[in-house]
Write an enzyme that holds these catalytic residues in place. Structure first.
Site, PDB file in Angstrom:
ATOM      1  N   SER A 133     -51.053 -52.604 -38.139  1.00 18.71           N
ATOM      2  CA  SER A 133     -50.677 -54.041 -38.798  1.00 18.71           C
ATOM      3  C   SER A 133     -51.693 -54.854 -39.523  1.00 18.71           C
ATOM      4  O   SER A 133     -52.737 -54.633 -39.138  1.00 18.71           O
ATOM      5  CB  SER A 133     -50.093 -54.939 -37.416  1.00 18.71           C
ATOM      6  OG  SER A 133     -49.734 -56.074 -38.380  1.00 18.71           O
ATOM      7  N   GLU A 135     -51.785 -57.611 -39.374  1.00 20.73           N
ATOM      8  CA  GLU A 135     -52.404 -58.715 -38.632  1.00 20.73           C
ATOM      9  C   GLU A 135     -53.576 -58.470 -37.871  1.00 20.73           C
ATOM     10  O   GLU A 135     -54.289 -59.597 -37.603  1.00 20.73           O
ATOM     11  CB  GLU A 135     -51.405 -58.844 -37.689  1.00 20.73           C
ATOM     12  CG  GLU A 135     -49.985 -59.875 -37.877  1.00 20.73           C
ATOM     13  CD  GLU A 135     -50.427 -61.072 -38.045  1.00 20.73           C
ATOM     14  OE1 GLU A 135     -51.086 -61.777 -37.207  1.00 20.73           O
ATOM     15  OE2 GLU A 135     -50.085 -61.708 -39.038  1.00 20.73           O
ATOM     16  N   TYR A 156     -50.507 -60.219 -30.164  1.00 20.27           N
ATOM     17  CA  TYR A 156     -50.100 -59.099 -30.888  1.00 20.27           C
ATOM     18  C   TYR A 156     -51.120 -58.364 -31.703  1.00 20.27           C
ATOM     19  O   TYR A 156     -51.368 -57.165 -31.593  1.00 20.27           O
ATOM     20  CB  TYR A 156     -48.855 -59.571 -31.703  1.00 20.27           C
ATOM     21  CG  TYR A 156     -48.436 -58.603 -32.854  1.00 20.27           C
ATOM     22  CD1 TYR A 156     -47.616 -57.483 -32.355  1.00 20.27           C
ATOM     23  CD2 TYR A 156     -48.837 -58.496 -34.154  1.00 20.27           C
ATOM     24  CE1 TYR A 156     -46.956 -56.625 -33.293  1.00 20.27           C
ATOM     25  CE2 TYR A 156     -48.575 -57.779 -34.759  1.00 20.27           C
ATOM     26  CZ  TYR A 156     -47.566 -56.665 -34.471  1.00 20.27           C
ATOM     27  OH  TYR A 156     -47.122 -55.664 -35.463  1.00 20.27           O
TER      28      TYR A 156
END
Ligand code: NAP
Ligand code: G4F
Length: 347
Positions: A133, A135, A156
């Site tokens: 990801s 992120e 996460y």
């Protein structure tokens, strides 16, 4: 007749899993999916592909969970896939602050369990895709590419960084064909309703039809590189067809603020966000990722991958789809079937 390739997907019931399953079935694959047990059906996104297994369905489902390594191993042995697409995850960033331990359990350790199971079953024959990801870049300044150091800003993202490094290490330690796709945000009419894009299209279309009045949001200044999920699953497949296992960033290369998304959605419906959008501190994150903007030039050059759907088309697609949903909701309401459901989002 060529023998069909066999693929195993975790997260097949999610947004990406459903598009990838469709894509692989269309290519002639036999597709197996891991589905977790739920007290309600959780297969809405893939029901249209399901055929009676007694009649030789090309898609088959197996109960399993990323927190249960024994079952993952059994499924791998039973299915004997050539390709494994690992998409399963507690994928909501805001929720990961509420449930850090479970998030790490499923995202980080779930990936490790799967890698270990593959190592035992067949170390080199299986090609493995890990759903990395953007992120993971977190606070790293844009644009972000494969060379950008990670600076995760949520439980996460930390868990995804762990999974990323494990994949690299299994590749180097055991010669596994294991790759990380580092995907920037991708959306669709099948996006979960608590993610920003879908929360906005769902709310605005319901507001348009008088089913709701207010949309509560958190930080509207954050910027994201939003693409279309249908385009991104093609990239996952391409990564597993290469001669060498390598990691790739997948992104559109343009970024928009949450505010811009919301305005684009409300504009299309002839609504003014100022009349309906309110701030709610519940939706802010303890640490935010301010700007994501991907540089996917490696994917363009090496995979020949380019996104087809742009920002405006994505907004149109999601508004059109959710408008149909809201119309059906109103029809049922007018027919006296039920009260309007309170779908105020929780994340
Ligand atoms: P999603 O819609 O939230 O789907 C997640 C999937 O994982 C669902 O099938 C879910 O099952 C399953 N799952 C959750 N916990 C599980 C567990 N403990 N055991 C087994 N399965 C479990 O996510 P998505 O948007 O399709 O994303 C797919 C993957 O890409 C995820 O790993 C996500 O973190 C990653 N990713 C997504 C994006 C994006 O913008 N969409 C960008 C980068 C990376 P249920 O249906 O039962 O909940
Ligand atoms: O839609 P979001 O929840 O997506 P986010 O946090 O960027 O994560 C998504 O993309 C990642 C890839 O970069 C994936 F790995 C991850 O699994 C997931 O698919 O939030 C987008 C932005 C954030 O800045 C958030 O703070 O929108 C902001 N936002 C403002 N109000 C909100 C809200 N997000 C949500 N979900 N709900 C709000 O009310």
């Amino acid at each position: 007749m060529p023998v069909a390739k066999v693929a195993l997907l975790t997260g097949i019931t999610g947004q990406d899993g459903s598009y990838l399953a469709e894509y692989l079935l269309a290519l002639g694959y036999e597709v197996h999916g891991v589905v977790r047990r739920s007290s309600l059906f959780n297969t809405q996104r893939i029901d249209h592909m399901y055929e009676d297994p007694h009649e030789g369905s090309a898609m088959r489902l197996h109960f399993g969970d990323l927190t249960d390594g024994v079952t993952l191993r059994r499924i791998l042995e039973a299915v004997g896939p050539e390709e494994v697409y690992h998409l399963g995850a507690q994928s909501h960033v805001r929720v990961s602050f509420d449930m850090p331990e479970y998030t790490v359990e499923s995202v980080a350790l779930g990936t490790l369990r799967l890698l270990e199971a593959i190592r035992d079953v067949d170390r080199t024959g299986i090609r493995f895709y890990q759903a990395g990801s953007s992120e993971m870049f977190g606070a790293a300044p844009p644009p972000q590419s494969e060379r950008t150091p990670f600076y995760p800003r949520s439980p996460y993202a930390c868990a995804k960084v762990f999974a990323h490094h494990q994949v690299v290490n299994y590749r180097e330690a055991y010669g596994m064909f294991a790759v990380n796709g580092i995907l920037f945000n991708h959306e669709s009419p099948r996006r979960g309703e608590t993610f920003l894009t879908r929360k906005a299209t769902r709310a605005a279309t319901r507001i348009k039809l008088g089913l709701q009045f207010t949309l509560y949001l958190g930080n509207t200044r954050a910027k994201r590189d939003w693409g279309y999920a249908g385009d991104y699953v093609r990239a996952m497949h391409l990564m597993l067809q290469q001669d060498q296992p390598e990691d790739f960033v997948i992104a559109t290369g343009s970024t928009h603020s949450v505010q811009e998304w919301v305005h684009a959605v409300f504009d299309r419906l002839g609504l003014d966000p100022a009349d309906h959008v309110r701030e709610d501190p519940r939706y802010f994150r303890p640490t935010e990722v301010d700007v994501l903007l991907g540089d996917a030039s490696k994917a363009r050059e090496r995979l020949g991958w380019v996104p087809v759907v742009g920002f405006d088309e994505l907004v149109d697609m999601m508004v059109t789809s959710d408008l149909r949903l809201a119309e059906r909701e109103r029809l049922l309401l007018e027919a006296g079937h039920r009260e309007p459901p309170a779908i105020e989002s929780r994340a």
